[in-house]
Design a protein around this motif. Structure first.
Motif, short mmCIF file in Angstrom:
data_model
loop_
_atom_site.label_atom_id
_atom_site.label_comp_id
_atom_site.label_asym_id
_atom_site.label_seq_id
_atom_site.Cartn_x
_atom_site.Cartn_y
_atom_site.Cartn_z
N PHE A 256 -0.91 -2.52 -3.62
CA PHE A 256 0.05 -2.76 -2.56
C PHE A 256 1.06 -3.83 -2.97
CE2 PHE A 256 1.65 -4.93 1.16
CZ PHE A 256 2.02 -3.88 1.99
N ALA B 60 3.40 -2.54 -5.80
CA ALA B 60 4.39 -1.58 -5.30
C ALA B 60 5.44 -2.28 -4.44
CB ALA B 60 3.69 -0.48 -4.51
N ARG B 61 5.00 -3.23 -3.61
CA ARG B 61 5.94 -3.94 -2.76
C ARG B 61 6.92 -4.78 -3.58
NH1 ARG B 61 6.44 -8.05 -1.26
NH2 ARG B 61 6.07 -9.56 0.24
N ILE C 203 3.86 2.70 0.89
CA ILE C 203 3.14 1.83 -0.04
C ILE C 203 1.64 1.88 0.24
CG2 ILE C 203 2.80 -0.57 -0.76
CD1 ILE C 203 5.82 -0.96 -0.41
N SER D 108 -1.23 3.13 -2.36
CA SER D 108 -2.38 2.29 -2.69
C SER D 108 -3.69 3.04 -2.47
CB SER D 108 -2.36 1.01 -1.83
OG SER D 108 -1.19 0.27 -2.06
#
Length: 144
Positions: free
Chosen positions: A108, A111-112, A123, A127
């Motif tokens: 997470f 990706a964020r 997202i 995950s």
């Protein structure tokens, strides 16, 4: 019960948003809410508790942080309390297989960081899918 300090929350949300996003619109999109709703929070107006949770995630805070800030506490970054060694993964990669939750949190956050305008829901889905793939490959600690 004390009255929530919405102005205090507004200041913290705006300050952290300015560190992460180029605009309110970008932050709102990442949270999956409207720009007008985000603006309401930054102007010290009340919104639904579910909206605060979306803002928490978009800002990389532990869910519940917005409400805590309104009640006088400081923001808590997601993963900040995960491990005793100070790393978001809590030292799990230093010998043993990480748990599903540790992998989910790491995926997470990565990706964020790389896709700041991606909706939080997307997202989260990414995950979850990554953890499932790693679980099938045997790369996730048992009991997670």
């Amino acid at each position: 019960m004390a009255t929530p300090d919405l102005d205090r929350l507004a200041a913290r949300v705006k300050a952290h948003r300015l560190e992460l996003y180029p605009s309110r619109l970008a932050a709102a999109r990442a949270a999956g809410i409207s720009k007008d709703t985000w603006q309401r929070v930054e102007e010290g107006e009340s919104v639904r508790e579910a909206t605060y949770a979306k803002i928490d995630k978009a800002l990389g805070w532990v869910v519940g942080t917005c409400v805590a800030v309104m009640n006088g506490r400081e923001p808590v970054l997601a993963g900040a309390d995960a491990g005793g060694d100070g790393s978001p993964m809590g030292g799990a990669l230093s010998g043993s297989a990480p748990s599903a939750e540790q992998l989910r949190r790491a995926a997470f956050e990565a990706a964020r960081a790389k896709l700041p305008n991606a909706p939080i829901g997307a997202i989260d889905e990414f995950s979850e899918e990554l953890v499932e793939i790693l679980r099938r490959a045997g790369s996730v600690a048992d009991g997670s």
